[in-house]
Design an enzyme around this catalytic site. Structure first.
Site, PDB file in Angstrom:
ATOM      1  N   THR A  37       0.821  -1.320  -0.144  1.00  0.00           N
ATOM      2  CA  THR A  37      -0.144   0.033   0.086  1.00  0.00           C
ATOM      3  C   THR A  37       0.785   1.333  -0.040  1.00  0.00           C
ATOM      4  O   THR A  37       0.551   2.409  -0.536  1.00  0.00           O
ATOM      5  CB  THR A  37      -0.864   0.009   1.385  1.00  0.00           C
ATOM      6  N   ASP A  38       2.288   1.183   0.505  1.00  0.00           N
ATOM      7  CA  ASP A  38       2.997   2.341   0.655  1.00  0.00           C
ATOM      8  C   ASP A  38       2.987   3.126  -0.479  1.00  0.00           C
ATOM      9  O   ASP A  38       2.937   4.436  -0.667  1.00  0.00           O
ATOM     10  CB  ASP A  38       4.426   2.124   1.522  1.00  0.00           C
ATOM     11  N   LEU A 126      12.611  -8.016   6.042  1.00  0.00           N
ATOM     12  CA  LEU A 126      12.541  -7.775   7.510  1.00  0.00           C
ATOM     13  C   LEU A 126      13.345  -6.187   7.463  1.00  0.00           C
ATOM     14  O   LEU A 126      13.829  -5.580   8.609  1.00  0.00           O
ATOM     15  CB  LEU A 126      13.139  -8.280   8.581  1.00  0.00           C
ATOM     16  N   SER A 127      13.735  -5.820   6.401  1.00  0.00           N
ATOM     17  CA  SER A 127      14.329  -4.540   6.044  1.00  0.00           C
ATOM     18  C   SER A 127      15.689  -4.345   6.508  1.00  0.00           C
ATOM     19  O   SER A 127      16.265  -3.337   6.875  1.00  0.00           O
ATOM     20  CB  SER A 127      13.471  -3.369   6.530  1.00  0.00           C
ATOM     21  N   GLU A 161      18.141   3.996  -1.908  1.00  0.00           N
ATOM     22  CA  GLU A 161      17.507   2.687  -2.384  1.00  0.00           C
ATOM     23  C   GLU A 161      16.870   2.538  -3.602  1.00  0.00           C
ATOM     24  O   GLU A 161      17.319   1.866  -4.475  1.00  0.00           O
ATOM     25  CB  GLU A 161      16.649   1.861  -1.467  1.00  0.00           C
ATOM     26  N   ASP A 173       9.567   1.192   4.911  1.00  0.00           N
ATOM     27  CA  ASP A 173      10.632   0.543   5.631  1.00  0.00           C
ATOM     28  C   ASP A 173      11.577   1.412   6.067  1.00  0.00           C
ATOM     29  O   ASP A 173      11.900   1.448   7.476  1.00  0.00           O
ATOM     30  CB  ASP A 173      11.434  -0.316   4.741  1.00  0.00           C
TER      31      ASP A 173
HETATM   32  C1  GLA Z   1       9.028  -3.837   0.540  1.00  0.00           C
HETATM   33  C2  GLA Z   1       9.317  -2.247   0.097  1.00  0.00           C
HETATM   34  C3  GLA Z   1       8.190  -1.336   0.948  1.00  0.00           C
HETATM   35  C4  GLA Z   1       6.734  -2.075   0.808  1.00  0.00           C
HETATM   36  C5  GLA Z   1       6.746  -3.509   0.943  1.00  0.00           C
HETATM   37  C6  GLA Z   1       5.583  -4.228   0.583  1.00  0.00           C
HETATM   38  O1  GLA Z   1       9.371  -3.995   1.944  1.00  0.00           O
HETATM   39  O2  GLA Z   1      10.534  -1.907   0.507  1.00  0.00           O
HETATM   40  O3  GLA Z   1       8.218  -0.103   0.431  1.00  0.00           O
HETATM   41  O4  GLA Z   1       6.234  -1.660  -0.581  1.00  0.00           O
HETATM   42  O5  GLA Z   1       7.893  -4.300   0.124  1.00  0.00           O
HETATM   43  O6  GLA Z   1       4.368  -3.561   1.457  1.00  0.00           O
END
Ligand code: GLA
Length: 387
Positions: A37-38, A126-127, A161, A173
């Protein structure tokens, strides 16, 4: 990671025990609900973890950047002579992309020795990338007195990024990693960037993250494909209403849209985004009312929509989720992050947590041939200096 041990490793790599490095930490994140959704201007509900990236850093009075990591064998050195260019996707592209953003702002950056250590698994949704970016940003901000605020660093990290690493992610993230608050989740409107810290009170339940340990292969290309499909939906819907993004529409409007979006796949994508926004808003409301049962149901609905309409799950994530739901004490379980692999996040009655892990692991291995990892995270604060 023990601070003393980390400093010792730093001196082993870079020498000169007379000048102490400064230690920074930036968390990873788990998204509880609000997926894909972001970048559609919608709502997300992530929280920062107590796992993340540590950075020990010191100016070295030269024009050299010396990078090292304790995660694998890799020492890199490069001169600062203007802007950097991406070097074939090595891990230092994350810090270099951030350093570039500082240089582009006219902030003078001198030579540094940098030692990284991450305890959030790479490529697991998990970023870990946002965590490396933000730990670099807060460190540079302090070392070179750049005076940037958290939001500026979040945006610069996302830009690093998107433009340097070449992953076209949204802002969730970096935002979660920058603005995380202990024991709270972040209810973020990705269009206006207005946000609220909501206490994550789970009563007699625990949060469990399960790693599929599936290597994410096609994630980036599929991610960009989904973004393009959402853009297509917005374009087609102009005949219905002037909108900037899908998040301007409500779940009540979904049945009206089929007339404008003839392509059933594009329609499914739009349906996911719009319905997911509805679920995030309800999830935040019920969490505030302490209704964890409904919160869990919404997590389940979110996964189903990501599987059926957005098609970003895959066998591994689906096996964890649908086998997990059969187990006692599981209130909700869904994929988290971009999908196609990575992790699930589940809310499980604490007294059944052990059983959940014990029962799920063999079933998952039998069906997929992979061994899952489980994490019982604490919800922590955002990127910062450690004293
Ligand atoms: C990845 C992206 C985020 C987001 C998610 C899905 O983590 O980095 O920006 O779009 O996927 O919600």
């Amino acid at each position: 990671m023990d601070k003393k041990e980390f400093s010792d490793k730093f001196y082993e790599k870079f020498g000169n025990r007379n000048e102490e490095p400064v230690l920074f930490f930036s968390p990873g994140r788990v998204n509880l609900i609000g997926e894909h959704t972001d970048y559609n201007g919608g709502f997300v509900f992530p929280c920062a973890l107590n796992y993340g990236t540590y950075l020990s850093v010191r100016k070295n009075n030269s024009n050299k950047l010396r990078f090292s990591t304790l995660n694998f064998k890799s020492d890199e050195e490069t001169d600062i002579k203007g802007l950097f260019i991406n070097n074939s996707r090595k891990w230092i592209n994350y810090p270099l992309g951030v350093i570039n953003e500082f240089l582009k702002k006219g902030i003078k950056i001198g030579g540094m020795d940098l030692l990284y250590f991450g305890d959030v698994p790479n490529g697991a949704g998990l970023s870990s990338s946002a965590s490396i970016e933000m730990v670099t940003a807060v460190a540079l901000n302090e070392l070179f007195s750049a005076g940037l605020n958290t939001l500026e660093m979040v945006k610069m990290s996302q830009k690093a990024e998107n433009e340097f690493v070449g992953m076209n992610c949204g802002i969730m993230d970096q935002f979660a990693v920058g603005f995380g608050k202990k024991d709270h989740a972040i209810f973020l409107n990705c269009d206006t960037l207005a946000f609220e810290n909501v206490p994550l009170v789970l009563n007699d339940c625990s949060l469990i993250i399960t790693n599929t340990n599936k290597r994410r292969g096609l994630t980036d290309s599929k991610y960009n494909e989904r973004r393009a499909e959402c853009d297509k939906a917005v374009e087609l819907l102009q005949a219905y209403k002037t909108i900037r993004n899908l998040s301007e529409l409500t779940t009540m409007e979904i049945p009206l849209l089929e007339k404008y979006i003839m392509d059933p796949v594009v329609m499914q994508r739009a349906k996911h985004v719009i319905s997911e926004n509805g679920r995030v808003q309800e999830a935040v409301k019920v969490l505030k009312e302490n209704n964890i049962i409904r919160f869990g149901e919404l997590m389940n609905e979110s996964h189903d929509s990501l599987k059926d309409d957005y098609e970003v799950t895959g066998d591994e994530l689906d096996t964890l989720v649908y086998e997990g739901r059969k187990l006692p004490g599981v209130l909700g379980t869904r994929m988290t992050g971009a999908g196609f692999g990575g992790c699930t996040v589940s809310i499980v009655k604490t007294k059944y947590s052990e059983n959940f892990m014990k029962e799920l692991a063999p079933v998952y291995t039998k069906k997929t041939g992979l061994v899952p990892d489980f994490y019982l995270p604490e919800i922590g604060n955002g990127a910062r200096r450690l004293e």
